[in-house]
Design a protein around this motif. Structure first.
Motif, PDB file in Angstrom:
ATOM      1  N   LEU A  18     -23.967 -15.702 -23.614  1.00 49.49           N
ATOM      2  CA  LEU A  18     -23.035 -15.153 -23.139  1.00 49.49           C
ATOM      3  C   LEU A  18     -23.438 -13.788 -23.263  1.00 49.49           C
ATOM      4  CD1 LEU A  18     -20.368 -15.914 -21.980  1.00 49.49           C
ATOM      5  CD2 LEU A  18     -19.055 -15.120 -23.963  1.00 49.49           C
ATOM      6  N   ARG A  19     -23.185 -12.562 -22.632  1.00 48.54           N
ATOM      7  CA  ARG A  19     -23.432 -11.983 -22.180  1.00 48.54           C
ATOM      8  C   ARG A  19     -22.265 -10.352 -21.849  1.00 48.54           C
ATOM      9  NH1 ARG A  19     -27.598  -8.197 -18.587  1.00 48.54           N
ATOM     10  NH2 ARG A  19     -25.966  -8.360 -17.477  1.00 48.54           N
ATOM     11  N   LEU A  20     -22.191  -9.649 -23.252  1.00 44.96           N
ATOM     12  CA  LEU A  20     -21.262  -9.017 -23.066  1.00 44.96           C
ATOM     13  C   LEU A  20     -21.161  -7.561 -22.320  1.00 44.96           C
ATOM     14  CD1 LEU A  20     -18.447  -9.156 -26.113  1.00 44.96           C
ATOM     15  CD2 LEU A  20     -18.410 -10.602 -24.228  1.00 44.96           C
ATOM     16  N   SER A  21     -20.263  -6.825 -21.667  1.00 45.67           N
ATOM     17  CA  SER A  21     -20.624  -5.775 -20.825  1.00 45.67           C
ATOM     18  C   SER A  21     -19.940  -4.544 -21.758  1.00 45.67           C
ATOM     19  CB  SER A  21     -21.066  -5.891 -19.646  1.00 45.67           C
ATOM     20  OG  SER A  21     -22.365  -7.062 -19.269  1.00 45.67           O
ATOM     21  N   CYS A  22     -20.109  -2.886 -21.691  1.00 44.29           N
ATOM     22  CA  CYS A  22     -19.326  -2.591 -21.706  1.00 44.29           C
ATOM     23  C   CYS A  22     -20.131  -0.626 -21.184  1.00 44.29           C
ATOM     24  CB  CYS A  22     -18.774  -1.767 -23.221  1.00 44.29           C
ATOM     25  SG  CYS A  22     -18.257  -0.721 -23.805  1.00 44.29           S
TER      26      CYS A  22
END
Length: 122
Positions: A18-22
């Motif tokens: 999973l890739r989280l972005s901010c």
């Protein structure tokens, strides 16, 4: 002030990625160290990863080292957390943070996002 908005959380199975972005706004993004913290139900907040303003230096909690990768794209004012080989123990609300610093082995930050839920089923 810095405004931070996380995205990318969800429900996955153990072993998945999973890739989280901010997305950051409100102040010069490229001059802030950035990081990720997480908090599981009934547990205290814990440090996950951090990255210097230039992206040259990265830091990881022992529990995620080798599985997670923190990166940033200053041109896009965006911070990322690539999470591989996810485990049920990774289940938590993940928070993006800015102006992250380590003081006597303890990580802290001045700015926080709203959090995004990551749930890993076994």
């Amino acid at each position: 002030q810095v405004q931070l908005v996380e995205s990318g959380g969800g429900l996955v199975q153990a072993g998945d990625s999973l890739r989280l972005s901010c997305a950051a706004s409100g102040r010069t993004f490229s001059r802030y160290s950035m990081g990720w913290f997480r908090q599981a139900p009934g547990e205290k907040r814990e440090f996950v990863a951090a990255i210097s303003w230039s992206g040259t230096n990265t830091y990881y909690a022992n529990s995620v080292k080798g599985r997670f990768t923190v990166s940033r794209d200053n041109a896009k004012n965006t911070l990322y957390l690539q999470m591989n080989s996810l485990k049920p123990e990774d289940t938590a609300v993940y928070y993006c943070s800015a102006d992250v610093k380590e003081v006597i082995g303890i990580w802290e930050a001045d700015y926080w996002g709203q959090g995004t839920q990551v749930t890993v089923s076994s």
